[in-house]
Write a protein that holds these residues in place. Structure first.
Motif, mmCIF file in Angstrom:
data_model
loop_
_atom_site.group_PDB
_atom_site.id
_atom_site.type_symbol
_atom_site.label_atom_id
_atom_site.label_comp_id
_atom_site.label_asym_id
_atom_site.label_seq_id
_atom_site.Cartn_x
_atom_site.Cartn_y
_atom_site.Cartn_z
ATOM 1 N N HIS A 171 0.854 -1.195 0.000
ATOM 2 C CA HIS A 171 0.000 0.000 0.000
ATOM 3 C C HIS A 171 0.890 1.246 0.000
ATOM 4 C CE1 HIS A 171 -0.302 -0.271 4.735
ATOM 5 N NE2 HIS A 171 0.917 -0.383 4.313
ATOM 6 N N SER A 173 0.525 3.587 1.890
ATOM 7 C CA SER A 173 0.646 4.068 3.275
ATOM 8 C C SER A 173 2.099 4.012 3.740
ATOM 9 C CB SER A 173 -0.217 3.212 4.209
ATOM 10 O OG SER A 173 -1.563 3.249 3.803
ATOM 11 N N GLN A 176 3.895 7.177 4.460
ATOM 12 C CA GLN A 176 3.511 8.019 5.605
ATOM 13 C C GLN A 176 4.671 8.200 6.578
ATOM 14 O OE1 GLN A 176 -0.024 7.386 7.814
ATOM 15 N NE2 GLN A 176 -1.327 7.066 6.031
ATOM 16 N N ARG A 197 0.091 -6.740 -4.716
ATOM 17 C CA ARG A 197 -0.448 -7.781 -3.843
ATOM 18 C C ARG A 197 -0.699 -9.036 -4.653
ATOM 19 N NH1 ARG A 197 -4.954 -4.558 -0.152
ATOM 20 N NH2 ARG A 197 -3.574 -2.781 0.151
ATOM 21 N N GLN A 210 -2.425 3.128 -6.047
ATOM 22 C CA GLN A 210 -3.148 3.782 -4.956
ATOM 23 C C GLN A 210 -2.717 5.242 -4.866
ATOM 24 O OE1 GLN A 210 -2.297 1.635 -1.283
ATOM 25 N NE2 GLN A 210 -4.183 0.445 -1.512
ATOM 26 N N GLU A 212 -2.224 7.958 -1.625
ATOM 27 C CA GLU A 212 -2.230 8.106 -0.173
ATOM 28 C C GLU A 212 -2.261 9.593 0.148
ATOM 29 O OE1 GLU A 212 -2.063 5.318 1.447
ATOM 30 O OE2 GLU A 212 -1.968 6.068 3.507
ATOM 31 N N THR A 253 -5.002 3.981 11.846
ATOM 32 C CA THR A 253 -5.895 5.113 12.141
ATOM 33 C C THR A 253 -6.826 4.749 13.298
ATOM 34 O OG1 THR A 253 -7.218 4.296 10.289
ATOM 35 C CG2 THR A 253 -5.967 6.307 9.916
HETATM 36 N N1 DAH Z 1 -3.630 1.357 3.201
HETATM 37 C C1 DAH Z 1 -5.026 0.994 3.138
HETATM 38 C C2 DAH Z 1 -5.208 -0.119 2.112
HETATM 39 O O1 DAH Z 1 -4.388 -0.299 1.281
HETATM 40 C C3 DAH Z 1 -5.874 2.172 2.736
HETATM 41 C C4 DAH Z 1 -5.890 3.215 3.802
HETATM 42 C C5 DAH Z 1 -6.847 3.186 4.789
HETATM 43 C C6 DAH Z 1 -4.964 4.236 3.809
HETATM 44 C C7 DAH Z 1 -6.906 4.124 5.785
HETATM 45 C C8 DAH Z 1 -4.999 5.199 4.802
HETATM 46 C C9 DAH Z 1 -5.981 5.140 5.787
HETATM 47 O O2 DAH Z 1 -4.127 6.206 4.864
HETATM 48 O O3 DAH Z 1 -6.013 6.088 6.730
HETATM 49 O O4 DAH Z 1 -6.194 -0.796 2.164
#
Ligand code: DAH
Length: 340
Positions: A171, A173, A176, A197, A210, A212, A253
């Motif tokens: 992801h 993420s 971050q 994936r 994705q 972010e 989160t």
């Molecule tokens: N990383 C999650 C996914 O791939 C998606 C996601 C959900 C990103 C909540 C976020 C978040 O920043 O706050 O399914």
């Protein structure tokens, strides 16, 4: 008799001038008459053989001849030039009815197009665009996102591991923690990019995309997240889009939400795209877990943040009514041509 000779020359030259069909022939006739060994020049030379009394009369006759010939040469030259120009313009005329060689015009790939649209909207709202590595460490992809080893939530993402510690990011993420470690709050970033994936069917591809988003500031609340996402979704899917927030769970989160929007295809009535529900599940988001802030060196007493992340392939599929994700990765020109 010289005057007869003169008359013959005059007639010959006039006939030739009359018969000329091209401008360059005029030049040739001019040389034939006035050139060193030209016929009129020869006449002038013949004056030497005349008596002094005859000379002036004959001289005047030659001058008259020269004048007549020169005049008709110029006249004819002008006429021929005009004809040649006219012919040239006619032959070079562009036929505007002729079919042209049509050039193929390319188009952005639907994923690139969605990335462009989303980044434009987010940049308008003050976000900076960042990138992160696709080959990522276990730490940034999982640990720093509050997903420790052997934690059940790792099963949510079937990850491609390269070694025990190195993987293909599952992801975006993962950026971050990288950004939180290097930036000083407050900041707003988005990161669009490729993710991986072990998953493959009509709506899942092992490589996908994705985006972010992460905002860190002092007084962040759920209201900021909701209003920001509402603006984002309305600008992407249209102003009449309805947005629904549902409680959810993500380790990074707390609280977490999932966001649905009214189907842009049927406007909530129910159709094939939304499988009759009228709504589409679009993204995950939430208030950044204080543990995540602390792990990346951000004071969670002073700062809070919100984050969101969602699939760009799904977004592009909805926006372009595409039902099989594999179309994005086949490079079939017939598919891409429809994106113009
Ligand atoms: N990383 C999650 C996914 O791939 C998606 C996601 C959900 C990103 C909540 C976020 C978040 O920043 O706050 O399914």
């Amino acid at each position: 008799m010289i005057s007869e000779q003169l008359e013959t020359i005059k007639e010959q030259l006039l006939a030739e001038i009359n018969g000329a069909e091209r401008v360059n022939q005029i030049g040739q006739i001019r040389a034939k008459a006035f050139g060193k060994s030209g016929s009129i020049s020869a006449l002038s030379k013949g004056m030497r053989d005349l008596s002094p009394e005859e000379r002036p009369k004959f001289g005047a006759m030659i001058n008259e001849l020269k004048k007549v010939i020169e005049e008709s040469l110029s006249l004819k030259e002008g006429e021929l030039e005009e004809i040649e120009l006219k012919n040239k313009l006619e032959s070079e005329q562009v036929d505007i009815t002729e079919p042209s060689n049509i050039r193929e015009i390319g188009a952005l790939h639907p994923i690139a197009d969605v990335i462009d649209r989303l980044t434009d909207i987010c940049v308008d709202m003050g976000f900076s665009v960042v990138e992160g590595p696709e080959i990522e460490s276990d730490y940034y992809n999982f640990e720093a996102m509050n997903i420790p080893k052997n934690h059940p939530s790792r099963d949510m993402q079937d990850t491609f591991f390269i070694t025990d510690e190195i993987l293909l990011r599952s992801h975006t993420s993962a950026v971050q923690a990288r950004e939180m470690e290097t930036r000083k709050p407050p900041f707003k970033i988005i990161c669009p990019g490729k993710t991986y994936r072990n998953d493959s069917d009509a709506t899942h591809s092992p490589i996908f995309h994705q985006i972010e988003g992460l905002v860190i500031d002092e007084n962040i609340s759920m209201a900021d997240l909701k209003s920001m996402l509402t603006i984002l979704m309305r600008r992407l899917y249209g102003n009449d889009t309805k947005i629904r927030f549902r409680p959810s769970f993500f380790p990074f989160t707390e609280p977490s939400i999932e966001v649905d929007v009214s189907c842009p295809s049927c406007h909530g009535k129910g159709c094939k795209i939304c499988k009759g529900s009228g709504m589409l599940e679009l993204l995950g988001a939430g208030i950044v877990n204080p543990k995540v802030l602390e792990m990346s060196g951000i004071d969670s007493k002073k700062y809070r943040g919100f984050a969101f992340g969602f699939g760009l392939d799904r977004t592009a599929m909805i926006l372009n009514s595409i039902n099989n994700i594999r179309n994005f990765y086949r490079n079939d020109i017939r598919f891409l041509e429809q994106m113009k």
